[in-house]
Design a protein around this motif. Sequence first.
Motif, mmCIF file in Angstrom:
data_model
loop_
_atom_site.group_PDB
_atom_site.id
_atom_site.type_symbol
_atom_site.label_atom_id
_atom_site.label_comp_id
_atom_site.label_asym_id
_atom_site.label_seq_id
_atom_site.Cartn_x
_atom_site.Cartn_y
_atom_site.Cartn_z
ATOM 1 N N GLY A 68 0.791 -1.231 0.000
ATOM 2 C CA GLY A 68 0.000 0.000 0.000
ATOM 3 C C GLY A 68 0.817 1.272 0.000
ATOM 4 N N ALA A 69 2.156 1.146 0.002
ATOM 5 C CA ALA A 69 3.024 2.329 0.043
ATOM 6 C C ALA A 69 3.749 2.503 -1.287
ATOM 7 C CB ALA A 69 4.045 2.212 1.176
ATOM 8 N N ASN A 70 3.772 3.726 -1.781
ATOM 9 C CA ASN A 70 4.499 4.033 -3.007
ATOM 10 C C ASN A 70 5.996 4.010 -2.714
ATOM 11 O OD1 ASN A 70 5.732 5.338 -5.260
ATOM 12 N ND2 ASN A 70 3.784 6.309 -5.755
ATOM 13 N N THR A 71 6.743 3.188 -3.448
ATOM 14 C CA THR A 71 8.174 3.037 -3.185
ATOM 15 C C THR A 71 9.017 4.136 -3.819
ATOM 16 O OG1 THR A 71 8.551 1.690 -5.157
ATOM 17 C CG2 THR A 71 7.873 0.541 -3.132
ATOM 18 N N GLY A 72 8.420 4.929 -4.720
ATOM 19 C CA GLY A 72 9.190 5.928 -5.441
ATOM 20 C C GLY A 72 9.906 5.372 -6.649
ATOM 21 N N ARG A 73 9.735 4.083 -6.913
ATOM 22 C CA ARG A 73 10.337 3.456 -8.083
ATOM 23 C C ARG A 73 9.284 3.324 -9.180
ATOM 24 N NH1 ARG A 73 15.253 1.810 -6.638
ATOM 25 N NH2 ARG A 73 15.652 1.172 -4.497
ATOM 26 N N PRO A 74 9.710 3.267 -10.439
ATOM 27 C CA PRO A 74 8.752 3.059 -11.519
ATOM 28 C C PRO A 74 8.071 1.696 -11.403
ATOM 29 C CG PRO A 74 10.866 3.826 -12.361
ATOM 30 C CD PRO A 74 11.082 3.450 -10.928
ATOM 31 N N GLY A 75 6.976 1.555 -12.123
ATOM 32 C CA GLY A 75 6.240 0.290 -12.093
ATOM 33 C C GLY A 75 6.926 -0.842 -12.803
ATOM 34 N N GLY A 76 7.957 -0.559 -13.589
ATOM 35 C CA GLY A 76 8.711 -1.606 -14.260
ATOM 36 C C GLY A 76 10.125 -1.160 -14.533
ATOM 37 N N GLY A 77 11.056 -2.089 -14.606
ATOM 38 C CA GLY A 77 12.443 -1.753 -14.884
ATOM 39 C C GLY A 77 13.339 -2.954 -14.735
ATOM 40 N N ILE A 78 14.650 -2.717 -14.812
ATOM 41 C CA ILE A 78 15.622 -3.790 -14.677
ATOM 42 C C ILE A 78 16.501 -3.555 -13.450
ATOM 43 C CG2 ILE A 78 15.674 -4.278 -17.143
ATOM 44 C CD1 ILE A 78 18.460 -2.890 -17.202
ATOM 45 N N PHE A 79 16.975 -4.652 -12.897
ATOM 46 C CA PHE A 79 18.012 -4.600 -11.866
ATOM 47 C C PHE A 79 19.336 -4.599 -12.615
ATOM 48 C CE2 PHE A 79 14.511 -7.082 -9.865
ATOM 49 C CZ PHE A 79 14.176 -6.184 -8.871
ATOM 50 N N GLU A 80 20.055 -3.497 -12.521
ATOM 51 C CA GLU A 80 21.229 -3.327 -13.379
ATOM 52 C C GLU A 80 22.371 -4.267 -13.018
ATOM 53 O OE1 GLU A 80 23.561 0.199 -12.867
ATOM 54 O OE2 GLU A 80 23.915 0.354 -15.013
ATOM 55 N N ARG A 81 22.709 -4.355 -11.754
ATOM 56 C CA ARG A 81 23.904 -5.094 -11.362
ATOM 57 C C ARG A 81 23.567 -6.241 -10.413
ATOM 58 N NH1 ARG A 81 28.231 -2.240 -13.219
ATOM 59 N NH2 ARG A 81 27.735 -0.101 -13.811
ATOM 60 N N PHE A 82 24.360 -7.281 -10.532
ATOM 61 C CA PHE A 82 24.157 -8.466 -9.706
ATOM 62 C C PHE A 82 24.418 -8.166 -8.235
ATOM 63 C CE2 PHE A 82 26.070 -12.092 -7.491
ATOM 64 C CZ PHE A 82 24.993 -12.963 -7.513
ATOM 65 N N THR A 83 23.513 -8.598 -7.391
ATOM 66 C CA THR A 83 23.727 -8.623 -5.948
ATOM 67 C C THR A 83 23.222 -9.973 -5.456
ATOM 68 O OG1 THR A 83 21.544 -7.704 -5.409
ATOM 69 C CG2 THR A 83 23.344 -6.133 -5.743
ATOM 70 N N PRO A 84 23.751 -10.469 -4.341
ATOM 71 C CA PRO A 84 23.321 -11.789 -3.849
ATOM 72 C C PRO A 84 21.816 -11.889 -3.628
ATOM 73 C CG PRO A 84 25.334 -11.111 -2.739
ATOM 74 C CD PRO A 84 24.885 -9.933 -3.548
ATOM 75 N N SER A 85 21.151 -10.781 -3.305
ATOM 76 C CA SER A 85 19.717 -10.839 -3.038
ATOM 77 C C SER A 85 18.915 -11.181 -4.289
ATOM 78 C CB SER A 85 19.229 -9.512 -2.447
ATOM 79 O OG SER A 85 19.485 -8.441 -3.336
ATOM 80 N N LEU A 86 19.496 -11.001 -5.473
ATOM 81 C CA LEU A 86 18.799 -11.312 -6.721
ATOM 82 C C LEU A 86 18.966 -12.771 -7.131
ATOM 83 C CD1 LEU A 86 19.789 -8.133 -8.788
ATOM 84 C CD2 LEU A 86 17.576 -8.602 -7.709
ATOM 85 N N ARG A 87 19.841 -13.469 -6.479
ATOM 86 C CA ARG A 87 20.118 -14.865 -6.838
ATOM 87 C C ARG A 87 19.022 -15.777 -6.288
ATOM 88 N NH1 ARG A 87 25.810 -18.180 -6.242
ATOM 89 N NH2 ARG A 87 24.958 -20.286 -6.399
ATOM 90 N N LEU A 88 18.459 -16.597 -7.158
ATOM 91 C CA LEU A 88 17.483 -17.601 -6.755
ATOM 92 C C LEU A 88 18.148 -18.956 -6.517
ATOM 93 C CD1 LEU A 88 14.582 -16.734 -9.247
ATOM 94 C CD2 LEU A 88 14.655 -16.223 -6.802
ATOM 95 N N THR A 89 19.079 -19.330 -7.367
ATOM 96 C CA THR A 89 19.734 -20.636 -7.281
ATOM 97 C C THR A 89 20.514 -20.776 -5.983
ATOM 98 O OG1 THR A 89 19.899 -20.824 -9.683
ATOM 99 C CG2 THR A 89 21.424 -22.150 -8.379
ATOM 100 N N ALA A 90 20.317 -21.905 -5.318
ATOM 101 C CA ALA A 90 21.044 -22.184 -4.075
ATOM 102 C C ALA A 90 22.528 -22.405 -4.372
ATOM 103 C CB ALA A 90 20.453 -23.407 -3.386
ATOM 104 N N VAL A 91 23.372 -22.023 -3.431
ATOM 105 C CA VAL A 91 24.821 -22.195 -3.588
ATOM 106 C C VAL A 91 25.147 -23.682 -3.730
ATOM 107 C CG1 VAL A 91 27.058 -21.856 -2.485
ATOM 108 C CG2 VAL A 91 25.288 -20.092 -2.291
ATOM 109 N N ASP A 92 26.033 -23.986 -4.688
ATOM 110 C CA ASP A 92 26.508 -25.354 -4.949
ATOM 111 C C ASP A 92 25.389 -26.296 -5.379
ATOM 112 O OD1 ASP A 92 29.120 -24.617 -4.299
ATOM 113 O OD2 ASP A 92 28.824 -25.074 -2.180
ATOM 114 N N ARG A 93 24.357 -25.748 -6.005
ATOM 115 C CA ARG A 93 23.260 -26.560 -6.544
ATOM 116 C C ARG A 93 23.082 -26.243 -8.022
ATOM 117 N NH1 ARG A 93 20.368 -30.067 -2.754
ATOM 118 N NH2 ARG A 93 21.080 -29.393 -0.682
ATOM 119 N N LYS A 94 22.373 -27.145 -8.713
ATOM 120 C CA LYS A 94 22.012 -26.852 -10.086
ATOM 121 C C LYS A 94 21.073 -25.655 -10.104
ATOM 122 C CE LYS A 94 22.628 -31.523 -11.915
ATOM 123 N NZ LYS A 94 21.990 -32.661 -12.629
ATOM 124 N N ARG A 95 21.048 -24.951 -11.243
ATOM 125 C CA ARG A 95 20.334 -23.674 -11.257
ATOM 126 C C ARG A 95 18.840 -23.817 -11.009
ATOM 127 N NH1 ARG A 95 21.545 -24.241 -16.841
ATOM 128 N NH2 ARG A 95 19.745 -24.153 -18.259
#
Length: 296
Positions: free
Chosen positions: A194-221
């Motif tokens: 319910g709160a406006n984040t100040g970000r656009p409704g769509g876009g890209i995450f430019e640079r890799f950060t660990p929080s964007l990773r879905l695949t578990a470490v040492d596992r298949k993707r």
Amino acid sequence: MRLIFSRKGFDSQYGGVASPILPNGLMIPLPIPSSDQHQIGMLGIDGIDLGALVGDLTNNRIDAQTTVHIDPDLHGPMLTRAMGWRPSFGQIASAQGHLQKQGVGPGDLFLFFGWFRKIERINGSWGYMSGSPDMHILFGWLQVGEVLSVTGRVQDVVRCHPWLREHPHIAAADRFNSTNNTIYVAAESLTLGGANTGRPGGGIFERFTPSLRLTAVDRKRSCWSLPIWFMPVDGQPALSYHGKPSRWVADNDSVLLQTVAKGQEFILDCDYYPDVTGWLTTLFSESLPTHIAEVP
């Protein structure tokens, strides 16, 4: 709100290689080869010679002249845009039927993920870094503002949204001749809890950060590590297509999820998962998407 994990970009069938993560962390989600009008060499991403880069990674099987399917279309600076452009995403056939059956509409949030791997310069050419893992990574988002039915209504859609004229689900509507050709247009701004984040409704995450990773470490993707609250308990509806209890294994404060093969749209009904807002708020905060969709 519904949360949709949507798999897009190069995969083992379309493209055949992972999308690259450059040494500076820049992620380039590669759109799949197709018979659409835009060529890889036409795309502008931080001044990178994308045709040469993809040529190196595919042994020139794919190059600057290869036409690609730009969908989802999230990154404003990538192409010359018509006035009023907004991020958008098209879907058809059974995948769209699943979205429709689950009631996806305004306010719901797509998180787009794809196959990525780190690259490096090797003897003057780009190549995949030795030992770097194959990973499913989140690369963009779109919060739905409008749902446009395109089948049989191409001219009506273009009349109301002329900037969609070059979208592949409009420009090649005869090729997407499914009875449910649909385009999701981004909201003007991203709202969480319910709160406006100040970000656009769509876009890209430019640079890799660990929080964007879905695949578990040492596992298949295809094996993801998610917060423990994603694990369905006490009758909660699971992430769609992942209802089998055997797919979920608790791992301390996380859960390992063995995702289904080749799925496109995985949907979570957030009414049953109140922790999702906090997780998303942290995700957007930590990922710092500096290159965002911009309206000309």
